[in-house]
Design a protein around this motif. Structure first.
Motif, PDB file in Angstrom:
ATOM      1  N   ILE A  20      66.839  -3.792 -46.880  1.00  0.00           N
ATOM      2  CA  ILE A  20      67.423  -4.278 -48.133  1.00  0.00           C
ATOM      3  C   ILE A  20      67.006  -5.730 -48.388  1.00  0.00           C
ATOM      4  N   MET A  21      67.058  -6.556 -47.352  1.00  0.00           N
ATOM      5  CA  MET A  21      66.658  -7.955 -47.520  1.00  0.00           C
ATOM      6  C   MET A  21      65.208  -8.063 -47.975  1.00  0.00           C
ATOM      7  N   ALA A  22      64.356  -7.195 -47.419  1.00  0.00           N
ATOM      8  CA  ALA A  22      62.940  -7.248 -47.779  1.00  0.00           C
ATOM      9  C   ALA A  22      62.700  -6.748 -49.192  1.00  0.00           C
ATOM     10  N   LYS A  23      63.244  -5.573 -49.519  1.00  0.00           N
ATOM     11  CA  LYS A  23      62.890  -4.934 -50.795  1.00  0.00           C
ATOM     12  C   LYS A  23      63.636  -5.516 -51.996  1.00  0.00           C
ATOM     13  N   GLU A  24      64.917  -5.889 -51.824  1.00  0.00           N
ATOM     14  CA  GLU A  24      65.698  -6.342 -52.970  1.00  0.00           C
ATOM     15  C   GLU A  24      65.558  -7.837 -53.235  1.00  0.00           C
ATOM     16  N   TYR A  25      65.265  -8.595 -52.184  1.00  0.00           N
ATOM     17  CA  TYR A  25      65.168 -10.040 -52.350  1.00  0.00           C
ATOM     18  C   TYR A  25      63.772 -10.557 -52.068  1.00  0.00           C
ATOM     19  N   ARG A  26      62.830  -9.632 -51.910  1.00  0.00           N
ATOM     20  CA  ARG A  26      61.427  -9.981 -51.670  1.00  0.00           C
ATOM     21  C   ARG A  26      61.288 -11.012 -50.555  1.00  0.00           C
ATOM     22  N   LYS A  27      62.008 -10.779 -49.489  1.00  0.00           N
ATOM     23  CA  LYS A  27      61.906 -11.635 -48.322  1.00  0.00           C
ATOM     24  C   LYS A  27      60.690 -11.226 -47.499  1.00  0.00           C
ATOM     25  N   SER A  28      59.880 -12.188 -47.154  1.00  0.00           N
ATOM     26  CA  SER A  28      58.829 -11.913 -46.190  1.00  0.00           C
ATOM     27  C   SER A  28      59.476 -11.636 -44.835  1.00  0.00           C
ATOM     28  N   ILE A  29      58.772 -10.894 -43.999  1.00  0.00           N
ATOM     29  CA  ILE A  29      59.316 -10.469 -42.713  1.00  0.00           C
ATOM     30  C   ILE A  29      58.427 -10.974 -41.587  1.00  0.00           C
ATOM     31  N   ILE A  30      59.034 -11.669 -40.622  1.00  0.00           N
ATOM     32  CA  ILE A  30      58.362 -12.054 -39.380  1.00  0.00           C
ATOM     33  C   ILE A  30      59.165 -11.458 -38.230  1.00  0.00           C
ATOM     34  N   ARG A  31      58.521 -10.610 -37.444  1.00  0.00           N
ATOM     35  CA  ARG A  31      59.198  -9.889 -36.371  1.00  0.00           C
ATOM     36  C   ARG A  31      58.786 -10.451 -35.016  1.00  0.00           C
ATOM     37  N   ASN A  68      67.569 -23.710 -41.379  1.00  0.00           N
ATOM     38  CA  ASN A  68      67.996 -23.464 -42.763  1.00  0.00           C
ATOM     39  C   ASN A  68      67.666 -22.034 -43.166  1.00  0.00           C
ATOM     40  N   PRO A  69      68.334 -21.049 -42.597  1.00  0.00           N
ATOM     41  CA  PRO A  69      67.968 -19.650 -42.849  1.00  0.00           C
ATOM     42  C   PRO A  69      68.149 -19.211 -44.295  1.00  0.00           C
ATOM     43  N   ASP A  70      69.153 -19.738 -44.974  1.00  0.00           N
ATOM     44  CA  ASP A  70      69.401 -19.310 -46.348  1.00  0.00           C
ATOM     45  C   ASP A  70      68.262 -19.678 -47.283  1.00  0.00           C
ATOM     46  N   ASN A  71      67.578 -20.760 -47.005  1.00  0.00           N
ATOM     47  CA  ASN A  71      66.501 -21.213 -47.881  1.00  0.00           C
ATOM     48  C   ASN A  71      65.111 -20.906 -47.332  1.00  0.00           C
ATOM     49  N   ALA A  72      65.049 -20.195 -46.221  1.00  0.00           N
ATOM     50  CA  ALA A  72      63.740 -19.827 -45.663  1.00  0.00           C
ATOM     51  C   ALA A  72      63.059 -18.804 -46.558  1.00  0.00           C
ATOM     52  N   ASN A  73      61.745 -18.872 -46.629  1.00  0.00           N
ATOM     53  CA  ASN A  73      60.978 -17.920 -47.418  1.00  0.00           C
ATOM     54  C   ASN A  73      60.711 -16.629 -46.656  1.00  0.00           C
ATOM     55  N   TYR A  74      61.215 -16.547 -45.450  1.00  0.00           N
ATOM     56  CA  TYR A  74      61.021 -15.352 -44.628  1.00  0.00           C
ATOM     57  C   TYR A  74      62.301 -15.034 -43.867  1.00  0.00           C
ATOM     58  N   LEU A  75      62.437 -13.768 -43.511  1.00  0.00           N
ATOM     59  CA  LEU A  75      63.535 -13.319 -42.672  1.00  0.00           C
ATOM     60  C   LEU A  75      62.994 -13.160 -41.261  1.00  0.00           C
ATOM     61  N   LEU A  76      63.528 -13.904 -40.334  1.00  0.00           N
ATOM     62  CA  LEU A  76      63.095 -13.818 -38.945  1.00  0.00           C
ATOM     63  C   LEU A  76      63.839 -12.678 -38.262  1.00  0.00           C
ATOM     64  N   CYS A  77      63.092 -11.808 -37.616  1.00  0.00           N
ATOM     65  CA  CYS A  77      63.683 -10.597 -37.030  1.00  0.00           C
ATOM     66  C   CYS A  77      63.611 -10.628 -35.511  1.00  0.00           C
ATOM     67  N   MET A  78      64.674 -10.159 -34.886  1.00  0.00           N
ATOM     68  CA  MET A  78      64.784 -10.065 -33.436  1.00  0.00           C
ATOM     69  C   MET A  78      65.022  -8.610 -33.030  1.00  0.00           C
ATOM     70  N   PRO A  79      64.722  -8.264 -31.781  1.00  0.00           N
ATOM     71  CA  PRO A  79      64.897  -6.881 -31.310  1.00  0.00           C
ATOM     72  C   PRO A  79      66.373  -6.536 -31.087  1.00  0.00           C
ATOM     73  N   GLY A  80      67.030  -6.105 -32.133  1.00  0.00           N
ATOM     74  CA  GLY A  80      68.465  -5.860 -32.070  1.00  0.00           C
ATOM     75  C   GLY A  80      68.883  -4.853 -31.033  1.00  0.00           C
ATOM     76  N   GLU A  81      68.079  -3.825 -30.805  1.00  0.00           N
ATOM     77  CA  GLU A  81      68.426  -2.788 -29.828  1.00  0.00           C
ATOM     78  C   GLU A  81      68.704  -3.373 -28.457  1.00  0.00           C
ATOM     79  N   PHE A  82      67.975  -4.418 -28.100  1.00  0.00           N
ATOM     80  CA  PHE A  82      68.083  -4.974 -26.758  1.00  0.00           C
ATOM     81  C   PHE A  82      68.884  -6.272 -26.699  1.00  0.00           C
ATOM     82  N   PHE A  83      68.919  -7.016 -27.782  1.00  0.00           N
ATOM     83  CA  PHE A  83      69.650  -8.275 -27.756  1.00  0.00           C
ATOM     84  C   PHE A  83      71.125  -8.087 -28.063  1.00  0.00           C
ATOM     85  N   ASN A  84      71.477  -7.023 -28.770  1.00  0.00           N
ATOM     86  CA  ASN A  84      72.873  -6.766 -29.104  1.00  0.00           C
ATOM     87  C   ASN A  84      73.611  -6.001 -28.014  1.00  0.00           C
ATOM     88  N   CYS A  85      72.869  -5.282 -27.176  1.00  0.00           N
ATOM     89  CA  CYS A  85      73.513  -4.386 -26.213  1.00  0.00           C
ATOM     90  C   CYS A  85      74.132  -5.167 -25.053  1.00  0.00           C
TER      91      CYS A  85
END
Length: 234
Positions: A20-31, A68-85
């Motif tokens: 949703i963040m990528a498609k609706e707000y045209r956020k670039s994605i860095i994984r 400043n995540p709210d004003n970043a031009n990209y959404l930084l992504c982390m491996p949720g499967e392993f960092f949240n567990c």
């Protein structure tokens, strides 16, 4: 819009929320994944040798997002499967320990901040119906497809009917020719509002997306989803 600064501790979005963040707000994605965390720990990985320059740019990408995540031009992504567990889950399988124990430790020590991250596994095997919404639900005139094999660009264009132009990257150590790749991408960008850049280039993709996002170009770090889908290895 989802706020990126609303949690007491780091919160990693679900796969759907990341899409949703990528498609609706045209956020670039860095994984980020285990490869990037190994590079941050001064280690080579099998498709990219370590360099201080690459380590530094990864740190810049992370630190600028955290500041400043709210004003970043990209959404930084982390491996949720392993960092949240719970940490005990990692002990159940050796593959979890070997691949993710250090990354999880490094994240918890340095980057478990009061912000929201995207989920690195957006492009994992089985998520095609989710991630393809990024280009299917936006008015895209052209995709710039950055990969080491042109056949995947051709398959993409045939499947989705979107004009697709190809930029070649080497299968290993792409970071060493990052400026040439970036230049080749930019020559194909005419209307920023109607173009999406899909990049599969290992750690070099993080640099490319970062630089393009600074210029308001919508770019997505897709990883190996075209040729060798990511697996969560349940």
């Amino acid at each position: 819009m989802l706020s990126l600064n609303c949690c007491k501790k780091a919160h990693i979005l679900s796969i759907n929320e990341t899409c949703i963040m990528a498609k609706e707000y045209r956020k670039s994605i860095i994984r980020l994944g285990d490869g990037e965390f190994n590079l941050l720990n001064n280690r080579d990985i099998h498709y990219q040798k370590f360099s201080e320059d690459l380590k530094n740019i990864l740190k810049i990408i992370i630190d600028e997002y955290i500041s400043n995540p709210d004003n970043a031009n990209y959404l930084l992504c982390m491996p949720g499967e392993f960092f949240n567990c719970n940490g005990l889950k990692l002990l159940k399988r050796r593959v979890y320990i070997s691949s993710w124990a250090f990354s999880r430790y490094f994240f918890k020590k340095n980057y478990d901040k009061d912000i929201i991250y995207g989920n690195s596994f957006l492009f994992a095997s089985g998520n095609k119906k989710i991630y393809e919404q990024i280009w299917l639900e936006n008015k895209i005139d052209k995709v710039v497809f950055v990969h080491n094999k042109i056949e995947y660009a051709k398959e993409f264009e045939e499947e989705y009917g979107i004009k697709t132009e190809y930029v070649l990257v080497p299968p290993k150590n792409a970071y060493e020719v990052k400026e040439d790749i970036l230049k080749n991408i930019k020559t194909l960008i005419n209307n920023k509002e109607k173009i999406l850049v899909l990049i599969s280039a290992g750690p070099c993709a993080k640099y490319l997306v970062y630089k393009l996002a600074l210029e308001k170009v919508w770019a997505i770090d897709t990883g190996h989803c075209w040729d060798n889908p990511l697996n969560l290895r349940k």
